[in-house]
Motif scaffolding. Structure first.
Motif, PDB file in Angstrom:
ATOM      1  N   UNK A   1       0.829  -1.189   0.000  1.00 47.59           N
ATOM      2  CA  UNK A   1       0.000   0.000   0.000  1.00 47.59           C
ATOM      3  C   UNK A   1       0.879   1.260   0.000  1.00 47.59           C
ATOM      4  N   UNK A   2       2.139   1.108  -0.214  1.00 50.89           N
ATOM      5  CA  UNK A   2       3.056   2.239  -0.172  1.00 50.89           C
ATOM      6  C   UNK A   2       2.838   3.162  -1.361  1.00 50.89           C
ATOM      7  N   UNK A   3       2.822   4.455  -1.112  1.00 48.94           N
ATOM      8  CA  UNK A   3       2.664   5.422  -2.172  1.00 48.94           C
ATOM      9  C   UNK A   3       1.226   5.663  -2.591  1.00 48.94           C
ATOM     10  N   UNK A   4       0.277   5.248  -1.781  1.00 51.20           N
ATOM     11  CA  UNK A   4      -1.139   5.418  -2.090  1.00 51.20           C
ATOM     12  C   UNK A   4      -1.679   6.606  -1.295  1.00 51.20           C
ATOM     13  N   UNK A  25      -2.247   0.734   8.458  1.00 46.49           N
ATOM     14  CA  UNK A  25      -1.028  -0.074   8.358  1.00 46.49           C
ATOM     15  C   UNK A  25      -1.069  -1.271   9.305  1.00 46.49           C
ATOM     16  N   UNK A  26      -1.617  -1.077  10.521  1.00 51.11           N
ATOM     17  CA  UNK A  26      -1.648  -2.181  11.488  1.00 51.11           C
ATOM     18  C   UNK A  26      -2.581  -3.307  11.060  1.00 51.11           C
ATOM     19  N   UNK A  27      -3.478  -3.035  10.108  1.00 59.54           N
ATOM     20  CA  UNK A  27      -4.393  -4.058   9.590  1.00 59.54           C
ATOM     21  C   UNK A  27      -3.891  -4.679   8.294  1.00 59.54           C
ATOM     22  N   UNK A  28      -2.652  -4.412   7.935  1.00 56.45           N
ATOM     23  CA  UNK A  28      -2.105  -4.868   6.661  1.00 56.45           C
ATOM     24  C   UNK A  28      -2.201  -6.385   6.499  1.00 56.45           C
ATOM     25  N   UNK A  34     -10.961  -7.701   9.342  1.00 60.00           N
ATOM     26  CA  UNK A  34     -11.356  -6.522  10.116  1.00 60.00           C
ATOM     27  C   UNK A  34     -12.813  -6.190   9.815  1.00 60.00           C
ATOM     28  N   UNK A  35     -13.635  -6.064  10.887  1.00 63.09           N
ATOM     29  CA  UNK A  35     -15.062  -5.791  10.715  1.00 63.09           C
ATOM     30  C   UNK A  35     -15.489  -4.495  11.371  1.00 63.09           C
ATOM     31  N   UNK A  36     -14.809  -4.108  12.449  1.00 59.89           N
ATOM     32  CA  UNK A  36     -15.249  -2.974  13.263  1.00 59.89           C
ATOM     33  C   UNK A  36     -14.253  -1.828  13.183  1.00 59.89           C
ATOM     34  N   UNK A  37     -14.754  -0.598  13.287  1.00 61.32           N
ATOM     35  CA  UNK A  37     -13.905   0.580  13.152  1.00 61.32           C
ATOM     36  C   UNK A  37     -13.088   0.879  14.403  1.00 61.32           C
ATOM     37  N   UNK A  38     -13.515   0.379  15.553  1.00 63.87           N
ATOM     38  CA  UNK A  38     -12.826   0.692  16.802  1.00 63.87           C
ATOM     39  C   UNK A  38     -13.075  -0.399  17.828  1.00 63.87           C
ATOM     40  N   UNK A  39     -12.327  -0.323  18.921  1.00 58.15           N
ATOM     41  CA  UNK A  39     -12.541  -1.266  20.026  1.00 58.15           C
ATOM     42  C   UNK A  39     -13.915  -1.064  20.646  1.00 58.15           C
TER      43      UNK A  39
END
Length: 50
Positions: A1-4, A25-28, A34-39
């Motif tokens: 995803x670099x340079x996007x 980046x942490x979800x790379x 991943x389903x939820x936007x936050x904890x």
């Protein structure tokens, strides 16, 4: 995803709050899981009351 550009990153909608959230980046490694936007949304997935 670099340079996007940020506006070109993939997005999903949170099933709890309905807000769109973008790739991070942490979800790379697990973006497909991943389903939820936050904890907060992940923890309240059953109650749906904010």
């Amino acid at each position: 995803m670099r340079g996007v550009k940020k506006q070109d990153l993939p997005q999903k909608n949170c099933p709890v709050c309905g807000r769109p959230f973008s790739w991070r980046k942490k979800w790379e490694e697990n973006w497909n899981e991943v389903k939820y936007c936050s904890d907060k949304c992940r923890k309240s997935k059953n109650s749906r009351s904010f």
